[in-house]
Design a protein around this motif. Structure first.
Motif, PDB file in Angstrom:
ATOM      1  N   SER A   1       0.852  -1.192   0.000  1.00 22.14           N
ATOM      2  CA  SER A   1       0.000   0.000   0.000  1.00 22.14           C
ATOM      3  C   SER A   1       0.886   1.239   0.000  1.00 22.14           C
ATOM      4  CB  SER A   1      -0.906   0.008   1.235  1.00 22.14           C
ATOM      5  OG  SER A   1      -1.789  -1.098   1.214  1.00 22.14           O
ATOM      6  N   PHE A   2       0.610   2.151  -0.900  1.00 15.47           N
ATOM      7  CA  PHE A   2       1.393   3.377  -0.953  1.00 15.47           C
ATOM      8  C   PHE A   2       0.567   4.490  -1.587  1.00 15.47           C
ATOM      9  CE2 PHE A   2       2.243   0.999  -4.812  1.00 15.47           C
ATOM     10  CZ  PHE A   2       2.172   1.950  -5.824  1.00 15.47           C
ATOM     11  N   THR A   3       1.031   5.714  -1.379  1.00 17.75           N
ATOM     12  CA  THR A   3       0.398   6.888  -1.963  1.00 17.75           C
ATOM     13  C   THR A   3       1.331   7.465  -3.007  1.00 17.75           C
ATOM     14  OG1 THR A   3      -0.784   7.385   0.081  1.00 17.75           O
ATOM     15  CG2 THR A   3      -0.561   9.168  -1.495  1.00 17.75           C
ATOM     16  N   LEU A   4       0.813   7.666  -4.202  1.00 15.55           N
ATOM     17  CA  LEU A   4       1.601   8.223  -5.293  1.00 15.55           C
ATOM     18  C   LEU A   4       1.260   9.694  -5.470  1.00 15.55           C
ATOM     19  CD1 LEU A   4       3.452   7.799  -7.841  1.00 15.55           C
ATOM     20  CD2 LEU A   4       1.337   7.378  -9.102  1.00 15.55           C
ATOM     21  N   LYS A   5       2.293  10.527  -5.529  1.00 12.58           N
ATOM     22  CA  LYS A   5       2.102  11.949  -5.775  1.00 12.58           C
ATOM     23  C   LYS A   5       3.006  12.352  -6.931  1.00 12.58           C
ATOM     24  CE  LYS A   5       0.958  12.755  -0.957  1.00 12.58           C
ATOM     25  NZ  LYS A   5       1.459  13.155   0.363  1.00 12.58           N
ATOM     26  N   SER A   6       2.441  13.123  -7.841  1.00 12.70           N
ATOM     27  CA  SER A   6       3.193  13.540  -9.015  1.00 12.70           C
ATOM     28  C   SER A   6       2.695  14.900  -9.455  1.00 12.70           C
ATOM     29  CB  SER A   6       3.003  12.521 -10.147  1.00 12.70           C
ATOM     30  OG  SER A   6       3.471  13.030 -11.366  1.00 12.70           O
ATOM     31  N   ARG A   7       3.579  15.681 -10.072  1.00 17.16           N
ATOM     32  CA  ARG A   7       3.163  16.999 -10.545  1.00 17.16           C
ATOM     33  C   ARG A   7       2.188  16.892 -11.711  1.00 17.16           C
ATOM     34  NH1 ARG A   7       5.443  20.911  -7.909  1.00 17.16           N
ATOM     35  NH2 ARG A   7       7.442  20.613  -6.871  1.00 17.16           N
ATOM     36  N   SER A   8       2.099  15.734 -12.316  1.00 24.33           N
ATOM     37  CA  SER A   8       1.130  15.542 -13.398  1.00 24.33           C
ATOM     38  C   SER A   8      -0.254  15.183 -12.869  1.00 24.33           C
ATOM     39  CB  SER A   8       1.613  14.437 -14.348  1.00 24.33           C
ATOM     40  OG  SER A   8       1.685  13.196 -13.659  1.00 24.33           O
ATOM     41  N   LEU A   9      -0.346  14.948 -11.530  1.00 29.51           N
ATOM     42  CA  LEU A   9      -1.627  14.589 -10.916  1.00 29.51           C
ATOM     43  C   LEU A   9      -2.109  15.739 -10.039  1.00 29.51           C
ATOM     44  CD1 LEU A   9      -0.701  10.970  -9.756  1.00 29.51           C
ATOM     45  CD2 LEU A   9      -1.816  11.630 -11.884  1.00 29.51           C
ATOM     46  N   ASN A  10      -3.403  15.977 -10.051  1.00 26.83           N
ATOM     47  CA  ASN A  10      -3.972  17.063  -9.248  1.00 26.83           C
ATOM     48  C   ASN A  10      -3.923  16.751  -7.760  1.00 26.83           C
ATOM     49  OD1 ASN A  10      -4.623  18.595 -11.506  1.00 26.83           O
ATOM     50  ND2 ASN A  10      -6.540  17.512 -11.785  1.00 26.83           N
ATOM     51  N   GLU A  11      -4.058  15.484  -7.419  1.00 23.32           N
ATOM     52  CA  GLU A  11      -4.030  15.091  -6.015  1.00 23.32           C
ATOM     53  C   GLU A  11      -3.387  13.724  -5.895  1.00 23.32           C
ATOM     54  OE1 GLU A  11      -8.006  13.232  -4.601  1.00 23.32           O
ATOM     55  OE2 GLU A  11      -8.565  15.066  -5.648  1.00 23.32           O
ATOM     56  N   SER A  12      -3.152  13.279  -4.689  1.00 24.84           N
ATOM     57  CA  SER A  12      -2.510  11.992  -4.481  1.00 24.84           C
ATOM     58  C   SER A  12      -3.462  10.849  -4.815  1.00 24.84           C
ATOM     59  CB  SER A  12      -2.045  11.872  -3.029  1.00 24.84           C
ATOM     60  OG  SER A  12      -3.155  11.957  -2.169  1.00 24.84           O
ATOM     61  N   VAL A  13      -2.896   9.704  -5.162  1.00 28.72           N
ATOM     62  CA  VAL A  13      -3.678   8.510  -5.467  1.00 28.72           C
ATOM     63  C   VAL A  13      -3.179   7.381  -4.584  1.00 28.72           C
ATOM     64  CG1 VAL A  13      -4.356   6.856  -7.246  1.00 28.72           C
ATOM     65  CG2 VAL A  13      -4.012   9.252  -7.855  1.00 28.72           C
ATOM     66  N   ASP A  14      -4.085   6.742  -3.867  1.00 29.13           N
ATOM     67  CA  ASP A  14      -3.733   5.620  -3.005  1.00 29.13           C
ATOM     68  C   ASP A  14      -3.765   4.328  -3.812  1.00 29.13           C
ATOM     69  OD1 ASP A  14      -3.484   7.250  -0.767  1.00 29.13           O
ATOM     70  OD2 ASP A  14      -5.612   7.084  -0.278  1.00 29.13           O
ATOM     71  N   PHE A  15      -2.696   3.555  -3.700  1.00 28.16           N
ATOM     72  CA  PHE A  15      -2.577   2.308  -4.447  1.00 28.16           C
ATOM     73  C   PHE A  15      -2.472   1.100  -3.519  1.00 28.16           C
ATOM     74  CE2 PHE A  15      -1.341   4.834  -8.122  1.00 28.16           C
ATOM     75  CZ  PHE A  15      -1.819   4.068  -9.185  1.00 28.16           C
ATOM     76  N   ASP A  16      -3.044   0.009  -3.954  1.00 26.32           N
ATOM     77  CA  ASP A  16      -2.766  -1.308  -3.396  1.00 26.32           C
ATOM     78  C   ASP A  16      -2.262  -2.169  -4.547  1.00 26.32           C
ATOM     79  OD1 ASP A  16      -3.476  -0.808  -0.798  1.00 26.32           O
ATOM     80  OD2 ASP A  16      -5.507  -1.584  -0.976  1.00 26.32           O
ATOM     81  N   VAL A  17      -1.038  -2.657  -4.440  1.00 24.19           N
ATOM     82  CA  VAL A  17      -0.482  -3.565  -5.444  1.00 24.19           C
ATOM     83  C   VAL A  17      -0.391  -4.949  -4.820  1.00 24.19           C
ATOM     84  CG1 VAL A  17       1.541  -4.128  -6.837  1.00 24.19           C
ATOM     85  CG2 VAL A  17       0.760  -1.769  -6.676  1.00 24.19           C
TER      86      VAL A  17
END
Length: 704
Positions: free
Chosen positions: A459-475
């Motif tokens: 489980s992690f949170t991805l943040k990028s300048r190409s994204l408006n907000e963070s996205v939570d991931f489960d891989v």
């Protein structure tokens, strides 16, 4: 050091987002020693007044001073003198001015008396800190500060009608409650309030308008609401909080904010008063201590503030900052949304827009590309395929709070056993590779530490300048049990035979291998009618409200269980592409309330024809209720029996039956209140009801 930090004139939009907290400490927060000196003066004045034969029973501190939201420099306060000669609200209205004149006459002999020009009360000052303190004699309806009973608010409403008082005229009587309401919030929330109030001061200066104390109070309550609804920790990002409050202000035409700490819908008089307020023209921000007092009522300021809020949001200091997303807070409550407006509520607040979907797609593409191209490059393990799962893949994602599941099918996982034994190793490897990958990319990845010694999901949170907000991931690494799925065909029988054999031979919980069947879970929901998926969104939003209220550490059932319950309610109760959303919502709550009887399953991917599967399914549906079998994984009983605290969800569902969501409009004033009724849906499903005509052992009959 920027001029903003030393009280410069550039204004808040020039303050960098990561410096807002520093700005508050340097410019807005009053000196503690100054406040202590003012406290001593206030106490001295209270003692002085009591010594002058004024019948003061007790004193309460109100305004910004009482709420502990005093701004550095000059601020407001109230000293409420509860006197024993006022026995009713009516007596307060009739005699307050006379007693106030007497108090002011006595105060003229006090050494601290300093009356501001053209204003009542006194001005207390010390070392650059001033508080304009209003003195108000009042009736005490609370009997020494106890929590009010419904009788108090019934008396309030009756008295207001008798004397034709304006809404909120007796709010001063509830100053003690107001003080208690704010006392429970962390200091950091009050610091955010200081920032919002200072911004309002700046706006009024530009507009050359005087400050409204009621509007200041409304902004304080809106800030509390923003923090409370987002459910963050006490240590939160000030910029995120500011963006959230500003975002709510830009939606002022939809604002309806209230609390039921001191009053609720149980008493008929209070209920009617409260509902009258909640149905009135927006914006509505109700005083949590006085249901007659809408402090958010538009006085002509909202339009100006809306424009100013949008300007600050669009400023480089907030717009181009990473991360600092807004909290997911709606401007109004589902509980008070009338039944005929539920579809609008879903469309306005829950339905994802194109930007959201593009953001999710962009985030998924980033991670999938990483998994295929960067993981396991120098090893024999290969990524066979990646499958998107969860709400985004099913088409039931909520508008905010981005989340995505990705199941990674690995070549070296050749059985359920290998998944169980090797999963943790691959999770750790993916995390290591992702940590190396982000160093060379414009990404920010924040990992959530698993509570398990051998985690099976990353489980992690991805943040990028190409994204408006963070996205939570489960891989989730998984064994490819299904192989190549053909459209319209059921899974290969061997997949379930192997699954049941492994499940029976181990001590694992059911559903342990549900990631292997992600495609089936997705295919079960994704083709459903759009309106059903909208109803699922509504149920998930309702679930989040229940989750937010939960004070204990008890575990609520998984959202997937509610999702399946919603599908079942629709299948059994409507089955139509178009249906009444309120009826569907009401039916799901009815099933939640009857959770101790619920037993449901589907036979789209497995059925009772094979003897092994038949025996296993009969064992599953005899388990302690509720039983809700995952249509993709027969070992996955997401109802869970007594594994989860369904009773907490059922209690919430019962309370929600009184909400406006299920109230039908009255046809006339004499018409009795009519309520939405649920569809007629059986709570127990039997093999026979699925078309499997077979003998059912007596044990099934006893359990049903």
């Amino acid at each position: 050091m920027g001029n903003w930090l030393v009280g410069g004139s550039s204004g808040l939009p020039s303050v960098p987002a990561d410096k807002l907290e520093e700005f508050i400490q340097a410019n807005l927060k009053p000196n503690e020693e100054c406040l202590k000196l003012i406290d001593q003066d206030v106490d001295a004045i209270s003692v002085f007044l009591r010594s002058r034969d004024i019948p003061v029973m007790r004193v309460a501190k109100g305004g910004s001073y009482g709420r502990e939201t005093v701004l550095r420099g000059c601020s407001d306060g109230t000293l409420v003198l509860f006197v024993d000669q006022f026995h009713t609200f009516k007596e307060q209205k009739e005699n307050q001015n006379e007693l106030l004149n007497l108090i002011e006459q006595h105060l003229k002999t006090h050494e601290k008396y300093n009356k501001p020009a053209n204003l009542g009360g006194i001005l207390l000052s010390t070392q650059g800190q001033e508080i304009h303190l209003q003195l108000l004699p009042a009736f005490d309806p609370l009997c020494c500060g106890e929590i009010p009973r419904s009788r108090v608010y019934r008396d309030l409403k009756r008295s207001m009608d008798q004397v034709e008082a304006v809404p909120g005229e007796f709010a001063v009587c509830f100053t003690t409650l107001q003080q208690q309401f704010f006392k429970k919030y962390p200091r950091r929330v009050k610091d955010l309030i200081l920032l919002v109030k200072h911004w309002y001061h700046e706006c009024q200066k530009k507009r050359k308008s005087s400050l409204s104390l009621q509007f200041l109070y409304a902004l304080e309550l809106l800030t509390v609401y923003a923090w409370e609804q987002s459910c963050p920790a006490k240590d939160f990002d000030i910029a995120e909080g500011a963006k959230t409050v500003l975002g709510l202000i830009t939606q002022s035409s939809q604002l309806c904010v209230y609390w039921i700490d001191n009053y609720n819908l149980e008493d008929e008089t209070v209920r009617n008063t409260l509902l009258c307020q909640l149905r009135s023209q927006r914006p509505v921000i109700l005083d949590p201590t006085d249901p007659t007092n809408n402090v958010g009522k538009d006085d002509g300021s909202w339009q100006m503030l809306t424009e100013a809020a949008q300007a600050w949001l669009d400023s480089p200091s907030l717009k181009n900052v990473l991360p600092a997303p807004r909290w997911n807070v709606l401007p109004t409550s589902l509980f008070i949304t009338p039944s005929h407006l539920l579809d609008t509520f879903i469309k306005d607040f829950l339905q994802p827009n194109k930007d959201f979907l593009e953001q999710i797609k962009g985030a998924v593409d980033i991670i999938c590309k990483f998994l295929k191209e960067n993981c396991f490059q120098d090893q024999s393990t290969k990524v066979q395929k990646t499958v998107k799962g969860g709400s985004t893949a099913k088409g039931t994602a909520l508008k905010s709070g981005s989340d995505a599941d990705i199941v990674v099918f690995l070549s070296s996982m050749k059985s359920y056993g290998s998944q169980q034994n090797q999963c943790s190793k691959f999770v750790q490897e993916i995390q290591k590779q992702l940590e190396d990958f982000q160093k060379n990319q414009k990404l920010e990845v924040k990992f959530e530490i698993s509570k398990w010694e051998f985690p099976r999901v990353l489980s992690f949170t991805l943040k990028s300048r190409s994204l408006n907000e963070s996205v939570d991931f489960d891989v989730l690494p998984a064994y490819d049990a299904l192989g190549q799925l053909r459209s319209g065909h059921t899974p290969r029988p061997e997949a379930y035979k192997e699954l049941i054999a492994w499940y029976r031979s181990s001590d694992l919980r059911g559903g342990e291998f549900s990631p292997c069947f992600t495609e089936l879970q997705r295919n079960f929901i994704e083709p459903r009618p759009t309106k059903l998926k909208s109803l699922i969104r509504l149920i998930k939003h309702w679930y989040k409200q229940c989750e937010r209220k939960k004070k204990s550490k008890a575990s609520l059932p998984p959202k997937y269980a509610l999702e399946l319950l919603t599908v079942y309610a629709w299948e059994q109760g409507s089955g139509m592409d178009k249906f009444d959303t309120a009826e569907g919502f009401r039916t799901v709550l009815d099933l939640v309330i009857k959770y101790q009887e619920v037993c449901i399953f589907w036979t789209v991917n497995y059925n009772f024809e094979d003897e092994l599967m038949r025996s296993f399914l009969l064992t599953q549906i005899r388990k302690k209720r509720p039983v809700i079998l995952d249509p993709a994984d027969p070992t996955g009983n997401v109802g869970g029996g007594d594994r989860w605290c369904w009773h907490l969800l059922a209690e919430e569902a019962k309370e929600w039956l009184s909400s406006l969501c299920f109230e039908l409009p009255k046809k006339s004033d004499s018409d009795l209140e009519r309520r939405i009724q649920p569809w007629k849906v059986p709570v127990v499903q039997t093999p026979g009801s699925c078309g499997a005509q077979m003998y059912v052992p007596p044990l099934w009959v006893e359990c049903s």
